[in-house]
Design an enzyme around this catalytic site. Sequence first.
Site, PDB file in Angstrom:
ATOM      1  N   ASP A  16       0.788  -1.246   0.000  1.00  0.00           N
ATOM      2  CA  ASP A  16       0.000   0.000   0.000  1.00  0.00           C
ATOM      3  C   ASP A  16       0.819   1.295   0.000  1.00  0.00           C
ATOM      4  O   ASP A  16       0.511   2.228   0.757  1.00  0.00           O
ATOM      5  CB  ASP A  16      -0.947   0.013   1.212  1.00  0.00           C
ATOM      6  CG  ASP A  16      -1.948  -1.137   1.204  1.00  0.00           C
ATOM      7  OD1 ASP A  16      -1.826  -2.030   0.356  1.00  0.00           O
ATOM      8  OD2 ASP A  16      -2.843  -1.139   2.073  1.00  0.00           O
ATOM      9  N   HIS A  64     -17.305   3.214   0.651  1.00  0.00           N
ATOM     10  CA  HIS A  64     -16.835   1.989   1.307  1.00  0.00           C
ATOM     11  C   HIS A  64     -17.155   2.010   2.801  1.00  0.00           C
ATOM     12  O   HIS A  64     -17.138   3.069   3.432  1.00  0.00           O
ATOM     13  CB  HIS A  64     -15.318   1.850   1.102  1.00  0.00           C
ATOM     14  CG  HIS A  64     -14.763   0.554   1.596  1.00  0.00           C
ATOM     15  ND1 HIS A  64     -13.910   0.475   2.668  1.00  0.00           N
ATOM     16  CD2 HIS A  64     -14.972  -0.723   1.172  1.00  0.00           C
ATOM     17  CE1 HIS A  64     -13.601  -0.795   2.865  1.00  0.00           C
ATOM     18  NE2 HIS A  64     -14.222  -1.537   1.971  1.00  0.00           N
ATOM     19  N   HIS A  77     -10.521   7.352   1.555  1.00  0.00           N
ATOM     20  CA  HIS A  77      -9.153   7.164   1.058  1.00  0.00           C
ATOM     21  C   HIS A  77      -9.130   6.064   0.000  1.00  0.00           C
ATOM     22  O   HIS A  77      -9.982   5.175  -0.008  1.00  0.00           O
ATOM     23  CB  HIS A  77      -8.204   6.796   2.212  1.00  0.00           C
ATOM     24  CG  HIS A  77      -8.507   5.454   2.806  1.00  0.00           C
ATOM     25  ND1 HIS A  77      -9.556   5.228   3.666  1.00  0.00           N
ATOM     26  CD2 HIS A  77      -7.914   4.246   2.630  1.00  0.00           C
ATOM     27  CE1 HIS A  77      -9.588   3.948   4.012  1.00  0.00           C
ATOM     28  NE2 HIS A  77      -8.614   3.320   3.387  1.00  0.00           N
ATOM     29  N   LYS A 102      -7.055  -4.862  -2.826  1.00  0.00           N
ATOM     30  CA  LYS A 102      -7.844  -5.359  -1.691  1.00  0.00           C
ATOM     31  C   LYS A 102      -8.809  -4.288  -1.221  1.00  0.00           C
ATOM     32  O   LYS A 102      -8.624  -3.109  -1.522  1.00  0.00           O
ATOM     33  CB  LYS A 102      -6.917  -5.774  -0.552  1.00  0.00           C
ATOM     34  CG  LYS A 102      -6.113  -4.616   0.013  1.00  0.00           C
ATOM     35  CD  LYS A 102      -5.113  -5.098   1.043  1.00  0.00           C
ATOM     36  CE  LYS A 102      -4.253  -3.975   1.568  1.00  0.00           C
ATOM     37  NZ  LYS A 102      -4.993  -2.903   2.242  1.00  0.00           N
ATOM     38  N   CYS A 141      -2.033  -2.243   7.828  1.00  0.00           N
ATOM     39  CA  CYS A 141      -2.019  -3.194   6.709  1.00  0.00           C
ATOM     40  C   CYS A 141      -0.742  -4.024   6.654  1.00  0.00           C
ATOM     41  O   CYS A 141      -0.786  -5.218   6.339  1.00  0.00           O
ATOM     42  CB  CYS A 141      -2.280  -2.468   5.399  1.00  0.00           C
ATOM     43  SG  CYS A 141      -3.986  -1.851   5.335  1.00  0.00           S
TER      44      CYS A 141
HETATM   45 ZN    ZN Z   1      -8.578   1.287   3.354  1.00  0.00          ZN
END
Ligand code: ZN
Length: 189
Positions: A16, A64, A77, A102, A141
């Site tokens: 990421d 989301h 984001h 993801k 993450c």
């Molecule tokens: Zn995220």
Amino acid sequence: MTGTSMRAGDALLVVDVQNDFCPGGALPVDDGHAVVPVLNHWIGTATDANLPVILSRDWHPVDHVSFHTRGGPWPVHCVQDSWGAAFHPELRIPDKAVRVSKGGHFERDAYSAFDGTGLAHWLRRRRVRRLWLGGLAEDVCVYHTALDARRHGLVTHLLLAATRPVFADRQQECHRALREAGVILIAGQ
Ligand SMILES: [Zn+2]
């Protein structure tokens, strides 16, 4: 103790390293951009040795479930195809790099690059046994990705110079939990 150099059966996973997680982005990690030159060094090492380089990315649909606007823990984001979701422009991405996206489900978040992506299966097919990883953010993450790598039986090296936490006060606890899970923490370059 294993050595600190890559060899056959190894892969590099860059977690990421996207604009939104760097200064100027929507969910910036302090000094997040500082991981880029370190990771470029490792990308060069892996590429020279003809080893797989995998880049994961947070890749959310609009609205989301993880966003504040939905009652989630994070600001909006890494919305798919936005500037914020793009990889950091100075990251030297090899032509053959494998991209793993993801967090693409509206109603479900995914912190780990292994979560819902099939990455473990692909690594097995490529006979990867050892993983080297860095990226953003160390306590979210990267942390969950490293734990999943261990769950999938991979020898897992976390490159400390190539990662930064979003919550610095969580870093020591993260390191303790990672060591407990058998993740090898690599200091220095
Ligand atoms: Zn995220």
